[in-house]
Design a protein around this motif. Sequence first.
Motif, short mmCIF file in Angstrom:
data_model
loop_
_atom_site.label_atom_id
_atom_site.label_comp_id
_atom_site.label_asym_id
_atom_site.label_seq_id
_atom_site.Cartn_x
_atom_site.Cartn_y
_atom_site.Cartn_z
N GLY A 120 -2.08 -1.49 -3.35
CA GLY A 120 -0.65 -1.51 -3.55
C GLY A 120 0.07 -0.25 -3.34
N VAL A 137 1.71 16.92 0.64
CA VAL A 137 0.74 15.92 -0.10
C VAL A 137 0.41 16.45 -1.40
CG1 VAL A 137 -1.57 14.62 -0.09
CG2 VAL A 137 -0.03 14.98 1.94
N THR A 186 -5.35 16.40 4.16
CA THR A 186 -5.06 15.12 3.49
C THR A 186 -5.94 14.14 4.09
OG1 THR A 186 -3.22 13.63 2.81
CG2 THR A 186 -3.13 14.51 5.13
N PHE A 187 -5.47 12.71 3.51
CA PHE A 187 -6.23 11.76 3.83
C PHE A 187 -5.51 11.37 5.24
CE2 PHE A 187 -6.45 6.85 3.09
CZ PHE A 187 -7.63 6.63 3.78
N ASP A 235 4.08 12.81 -0.45
CA ASP A 235 2.93 11.89 -0.58
C ASP A 235 2.52 12.03 -1.70
OD1 ASP A 235 0.77 10.43 -0.44
OD2 ASP A 235 0.12 10.84 1.65
N TRP A 294 -11.24 16.03 1.68
CA TRP A 294 -10.70 15.61 3.04
C TRP A 294 -10.98 16.56 4.19
CZ3 TRP A 294 -10.15 10.92 1.52
CH2 TRP A 294 -9.35 10.54 0.42
N LYS A 300 -7.89 4.86 -6.90
CA LYS A 300 -6.79 5.99 -7.38
C LYS A 300 -6.71 6.11 -8.91
CE LYS A 300 -5.21 7.62 -3.58
NZ LYS A 300 -5.16 6.66 -2.22
N ALA A 321 0.54 10.16 -3.51
CA ALA A 321 -0.39 8.90 -3.58
C ALA A 321 -1.44 9.04 -4.63
CB ALA A 321 -1.18 8.63 -2.15
N GLU A 322 -1.88 10.70 -4.54
CA GLU A 322 -3.08 10.85 -5.52
C GLU A 322 -2.68 11.53 -6.74
OE1 GLU A 322 -5.24 13.60 -3.08
OE2 GLU A 322 -5.58 12.15 -1.45
N SER A 326 0.34 5.52 -4.70
CA SER A 326 -0.79 4.36 -4.26
C SER A 326 -1.50 3.83 -5.26
CB SER A 326 -1.80 5.03 -3.10
OG SER A 326 -2.89 4.33 -3.08
N PHE A 327 -1.70 2.63 -5.33
CA PHE A 327 -2.72 1.88 -6.43
C PHE A 327 -3.90 1.40 -5.58
CE2 PHE A 327 1.90 1.19 -8.02
CZ PHE A 327 1.93 2.04 -8.89
N SER A 379 0.95 -1.21 -0.06
CA SER A 379 0.08 0.04 -0.11
C SER A 379 0.76 1.39 0.08
CB SER A 379 -0.86 0.34 1.12
OG SER A 379 -0.15 0.27 2.44
N GLY A 380 0.12 2.39 -0.29
CA GLY A 380 0.85 3.64 -0.49
C GLY A 380 1.29 4.01 1.37
N THR A 381 0.33 3.41 2.30
CA THR A 381 0.69 3.68 3.54
C THR A 381 1.83 2.84 4.08
OG1 THR A 381 -1.82 3.77 3.94
CG2 THR A 381 -0.56 3.44 5.84
N ALA A 384 -4.22 8.53 6.13
CA ALA A 384 -2.92 7.60 6.04
C ALA A 384 -1.50 8.34 6.06
CB ALA A 384 -2.96 6.80 4.51
N THR A 385 -1.73 9.61 5.58
CA THR A 385 -0.30 10.48 5.61
C THR A 385 0.11 10.53 7.10
OG1 THR A 385 -1.29 11.67 3.74
CG2 THR A 385 0.73 12.24 4.49
C1 LIG Z 1 -4.81 6.91 -0.78
C2 LIG Z 1 -3.69 7.73 -0.12
C3 LIG Z 1 -2.87 7.17 0.82
C4 LIG Z 1 -2.77 5.90 0.92
O1 LIG Z 1 -2.40 5.04 0.07
P1 LIG Z 1 -2.89 3.27 0.23
O2 LIG Z 1 -2.42 2.68 -0.85
O3 LIG Z 1 -4.64 3.46 0.43
O4 LIG Z 1 -2.41 2.98 1.44
C5 LIG Z 1 -1.80 8.01 1.23
N1 LIG Z 1 -1.95 9.45 1.23
C6 LIG Z 1 -3.02 9.80 0.36
C7 LIG Z 1 -2.93 11.53 0.29
C8 LIG Z 1 -3.82 9.16 -0.22
O5 LIG Z 1 -4.80 9.79 -0.98
#
Ligand SMILES: *Cc1c(COP(=O)(O)O)cnc(C)c1O
Length: 378
Positions: free
Chosen positions: A201, A139, A87-88, A165, A326, A194, A167-168, A189-190, A61-63, A90-91
Amino acid sequence: MSTQSTFSVLLSAPDTGGLEQEYVMRAMKSGWVAPAGPDLTAFEEEVAQRVGVAHVVGLSSGTAALHLALVSWGVGPGDVVPVSTFTFAATVNAIRYVGAEPHFVDCDEETGNMSPALLEQALTELKAAGTSVPVVVPVDMLGKCIDYTAIIDIARAHGAKVLCDAAESFGATYDGKPAGSFGDASVISFNGNKIMTTSGGGMLLTNDEALAAHVKKLSTQAREPVPHYEHTEVGYNYRLSNILAALGRAQLSRLDDMLKRRRDWRDRYRALFANAPGVRILGGADDSGDNCWLTAIIVDPELSQWTAQDLSQALADAGVESRPVWKPMHLQPVSRGLNGTMNRMSEKLFAQGLTLPSGSAMTSVQFNTVTETIQRFV
Ligand SMILES: *Cc1c(COP(=O)(O)O)cnc(C)c1O
């Protein structure tokens, strides 16, 4: 389309079909049903080439990628990590996994991205207080790159690394260079919603060979390179599987088409709201580098005479999903007691923002349902 959803038009549904099935089946038939194998290696190489970085590590995961970069750099208790509040979760969670303290940094009005001026203020104040600030985590909001030049310059001037980050923002560019190629390391992030997906992933991207090698080792239980199971540090089980990497390769081969489709929706939303008083697209007028992952509008109700929530309700009544942007992390109950450097802009954008269906799997007929509902409402 998800059958569990009550909506007939979704915000950002996975865009997968025959090609993805073919790639996954081929990986399964090859016997590489493990978190290692030729598709994973090839997927990493293809992403590295596309983004223009030397090293890429496929993770679950991105996390996980955010977490392992921080672990590898030894970030931990006693450290403070400036991070985008808009942000989401996870960051911010990744920072807390390692026992460091997030310090929220608010955003610019036009983009919702971390404000360089506020980062400068935060770093100056934290450093003056003798605080250890090893890394900053900005982010790319909804697929628009931060002001990388300013943010990286400021962080480096204060001796902090930058963990981006992204991820997006996979597929986006800043100054002509791909998202994922900036800072000391970047994360993409996958996840299923996304811009492209491996169902679940993520990846760590970096030009730092030692970092990539360490993250890869940490992600596979930190095994030492000897025949028996030997461990000198605590490891994780975070490696991306070969089957999912095969799915990712199919998606990557279609990425440019998927980006084009999301940009098309963006252009049509922009035209649709062009004459609506008090409505603007988050990210500003110049979206040439954006990947247009999600299109969000910001609604000033004093000018529009309606709120983002009103439009969301009208869309829901027509079976169309939309969502608030968010909720800033400094407003979350889980963040109680944490500090930040604030201009309150993220609170305003949260109150006035709405993300609209933007997925590349959305059909023209579905998109027409969205625009007709908006037209009727506006
Ligand atoms: C989706 C997302 C993540 C986490 O990615 P995952 O693959 O879902 O763990 C982290 N940061 C941001 C800003 C995201 O949008």
